[in-house]
Design a protein around this motif. Structure first.
Motif, PDB file in Angstrom:
ATOM      1  N   TRP A 125       9.161   8.115  -5.866  1.00 17.45           N
ATOM      2  CA  TRP A 125       9.200   6.954  -6.640  1.00 17.45           C
ATOM      3  C   TRP A 125       9.968   5.777  -6.229  1.00 17.45           C
ATOM      4  O   TRP A 125       9.737   4.675  -6.118  1.00 17.45           O
ATOM      5  N   MET A 126      11.206   6.138  -5.698  1.00 18.33           N
ATOM      6  CA  MET A 126      12.278   5.317  -4.993  1.00 18.33           C
ATOM      7  C   MET A 126      11.543   4.607  -3.704  1.00 18.33           C
ATOM      8  O   MET A 126      11.681   3.469  -3.545  1.00 18.33           O
ATOM      9  N   GLU A 149      12.310   9.830 -16.054  1.00 15.64           N
ATOM     10  CA  GLU A 149      12.008  10.945 -15.127  1.00 15.64           C
ATOM     11  C   GLU A 149      11.653  10.322 -13.513  1.00 15.64           C
ATOM     12  O   GLU A 149      12.123  10.693 -12.512  1.00 15.64           O
ATOM     13  N   LEU A 150      11.070   9.422 -13.360  1.00 15.53           N
ATOM     14  CA  LEU A 150      10.519   8.804 -11.981  1.00 15.53           C
ATOM     15  C   LEU A 150      11.695   8.420 -11.245  1.00 15.53           C
ATOM     16  O   LEU A 150      11.781   8.418 -10.154  1.00 15.53           O
ATOM     17  N   VAL A 151      12.842   7.770 -11.980  1.00 13.07           N
ATOM     18  CA  VAL A 151      13.624   6.916 -11.405  1.00 13.07           C
ATOM     19  C   VAL A 151      14.571   8.053 -10.547  1.00 13.07           C
ATOM     20  O   VAL A 151      15.356   7.738  -9.625  1.00 13.07           O
ATOM     21  N   ARG A 152      14.311   9.362 -10.827  1.00 13.84           N
ATOM     22  CA  ARG A 152      15.166  10.352 -10.232  1.00 13.84           C
ATOM     23  C   ARG A 152      14.271  11.081  -9.152  1.00 13.84           C
ATOM     24  O   ARG A 152      14.895  11.999  -8.417  1.00 13.84           O
ATOM     25  N   ARG A 153      12.960  10.464  -9.033  1.00 13.38           N
ATOM     26  CA  ARG A 153      12.253  11.064  -7.931  1.00 13.38           C
ATOM     27  C   ARG A 153      12.207  10.191  -6.676  1.00 13.38           C
ATOM     28  O   ARG A 153      12.091   9.188  -6.575  1.00 13.38           O
ATOM     29  N   ALA A 188       0.769  -1.147  -0.089  1.00 10.13           N
ATOM     30  CA  ALA A 188       0.000   0.027  -0.032  1.00 10.13           C
ATOM     31  C   ALA A 188       0.934   1.365  -0.008  1.00 10.13           C
ATOM     32  O   ALA A 188       0.713   2.171  -0.735  1.00 10.13           O
ATOM     33  N   VAL A 189       2.054   1.364   0.818  1.00 10.01           N
ATOM     34  CA  VAL A 189       2.876   2.377   0.976  1.00 10.01           C
ATOM     35  C   VAL A 189       3.523   2.473  -0.497  1.00 10.01           C
ATOM     36  O   VAL A 189       3.642   3.752  -0.934  1.00 10.01           O
ATOM     37  N   GLY A 190       3.964   1.509  -1.114  1.00  8.37           N
ATOM     38  CA  GLY A 190       4.682   1.442  -2.283  1.00  8.37           C
ATOM     39  C   GLY A 190       3.643   2.096  -3.555  1.00  8.37           C
ATOM     40  O   GLY A 190       4.222   3.049  -4.079  1.00  8.37           O
ATOM     41  N   THR A 191       2.592   1.453  -3.570  1.00 10.33           N
ATOM     42  CA  THR A 191       1.769   2.067  -4.645  1.00 10.33           C
ATOM     43  C   THR A 191       1.137   3.580  -4.336  1.00 10.33           C
ATOM     44  O   THR A 191       1.249   4.421  -5.320  1.00 10.33           O
ATOM     45  N   GLY A 202       8.962  -0.182  -1.222  1.00 13.92           N
ATOM     46  CA  GLY A 202       7.602  -0.547  -0.456  1.00 13.92           C
ATOM     47  C   GLY A 202       7.275  -1.798  -1.161  1.00 13.92           C
ATOM     48  O   GLY A 202       7.050  -2.771  -0.687  1.00 13.92           O
ATOM     49  N   VAL A 203       7.272  -1.741  -2.692  1.00 12.81           N
ATOM     50  CA  VAL A 203       6.755  -2.963  -3.451  1.00 12.81           C
ATOM     51  C   VAL A 203       7.727  -4.128  -3.148  1.00 12.81           C
ATOM     52  O   VAL A 203       7.267  -5.435  -3.207  1.00 12.81           O
ATOM     53  N   ILE A 204       9.146  -4.081  -3.227  1.00  7.85           N
ATOM     54  CA  ILE A 204      10.072  -5.059  -3.185  1.00  7.85           C
ATOM     55  C   ILE A 204       9.989  -5.577  -1.584  1.00  7.85           C
ATOM     56  O   ILE A 204       9.857  -6.932  -1.612  1.00  7.85           O
ATOM     57  N   CYS A 205       9.567  -4.853  -0.665  1.00  6.66           N
ATOM     58  CA  CYS A 205       9.502  -5.269   0.553  1.00  6.66           C
ATOM     59  C   CYS A 205       8.032  -5.983   0.742  1.00  6.66           C
ATOM     60  O   CYS A 205       8.253  -7.371   1.337  1.00  6.66           O
TER      61      CYS A 205
END
Length: 292
Positions: A47-48, A40-44, A17-20, A53-56
């Motif tokens: 987003w990181m 662009e997102l990978v520099r934010r 939920a946090v990741g999303t 959160g998704v990996i965890c």
């Protein structure tokens, strides 16, 4: 072990939920698309944080499935919906309406009643191919049928519900395959994990579930897609747990509180899905809106 599996499942639901929420926060600040959006997102930072959160969440889900039955772990991921709203509302500077809080309470209470009454037990990590083949055929066939019935030209709500149900089936199948491959990793090591067909099966099923989810959200209203996603995942996971891994729930008069808990969850999900459409913006202090 059941308590440990439940704790890991709740942690996985919260992490996802946090990741999303953080990923959506980062994406909402950009007007680009495709590869340029990703670059662009990978520099934010938001987003990181979302990706972490998704990996965890994936790690927590694997640990939960190794330690407990599929019929327990996947229904607990229903909590991802209220968790996501509780995190996303303040993050996106929105206020959840009062009905949304009732929906959150209904989901949590219904889930507690359902799982306490059902008491899923008897988990194993592996199933013979004679049980996997019909399960795979039925799941893939149901997903394909839902996609065909959701062809363009039909009402948007119907398409969203059908594609949501297909994605839910894919999520449940992914979890079943992940449970088997995670058990292989825990019992036999990394090399056996790489040799297991379930390892590649859950990767393919997971990709298909994500693609179907994106199409479901694009096809129609969230109020039509979300109930099919949430309830479908729990129902199919329970069925796969019983059919593949011989998991059991308490029968007899326990079926009455189990049905009541399931009904309260359905009501809560429906209320939450509609509350999302009525989330109101709140004033943002000067200068805060640019900190993304």
């Amino acid at each position: 072990m059941i308590g440990l599996a439940a704790a890991f499942a709740v942690a996985g639901a919260a992490s996802n939920a946090v990741g999303t929420a953080f990923q959506r926060k980062a994406a909402s600040a950009s007007s680009r698309g495709g590869i340029r959006l990703l670059a662009e997102l990978v520099r934010r930072p938001f987003w990181m944080i979302g990706m972490a959160g998704v990996i965890c969440a994936a790690l927590f889900q694997s640990l939960a499935l190794v330690n407990g039955p599929l019929a327990l772990v996947q229904p607990l991921f229903i909590l991802e919906l209220p968790f996501a709203l509780l995190v996303a509302a303040p993050l996106m500077h929105r206020r959840l309406p009062r009905s949304g809080w009732w929906g959150v309470a209904s989901c949590v209470a219904g889930l507690a009643v359902l799982l306490i009454a059902a008491a899923p037990h008897g988990a194993t990590d592996q199933a013979p191919l004679t049980r996997w083949v019909p399960a795979l055929c039925l799941c893939v066939g149901a997903m394909a049928a839902a996609v065909l019935l959701a062809a363009p030209g039909h009402p948007a709500a119907r398409r969203a519900a059908l594609l949501g149900a297909a994605s839910a089936t894919g999520n449940a199948l992914t979890a079943a395959l992940l449970k088997s491959s995670s058990g292989t990793f825990a019992d036999q090591g990394f090399q056996a994990f790489l040799r297991s067909w379930q390892t590649y099966g859950f990767a393919l099923a997971g990709v298909a579930a994500v693609l179907l989810l994106e199409n479901a959200l694009q096809a129609g209203p969230l109020a039509a897609a979300q109930p099919a996603l949430t309830i479908g995942d729990a129902v199919v996971s329970l069925t796969l747990g019983i059919a593949l891994f011989h998991e059991r729930i308490r029968p007899g008069w326990w079926l009455v509180p189990e049905a009541c808990g399931a009904l309260v969850i359905i009501v809560g999900v429906l209320v939450l899905s509609r509350a999302v459409q009525r989330i109101a913006p709140v004033p943002v202090p000067a200068g805060e809106g640019s900190a993304s």
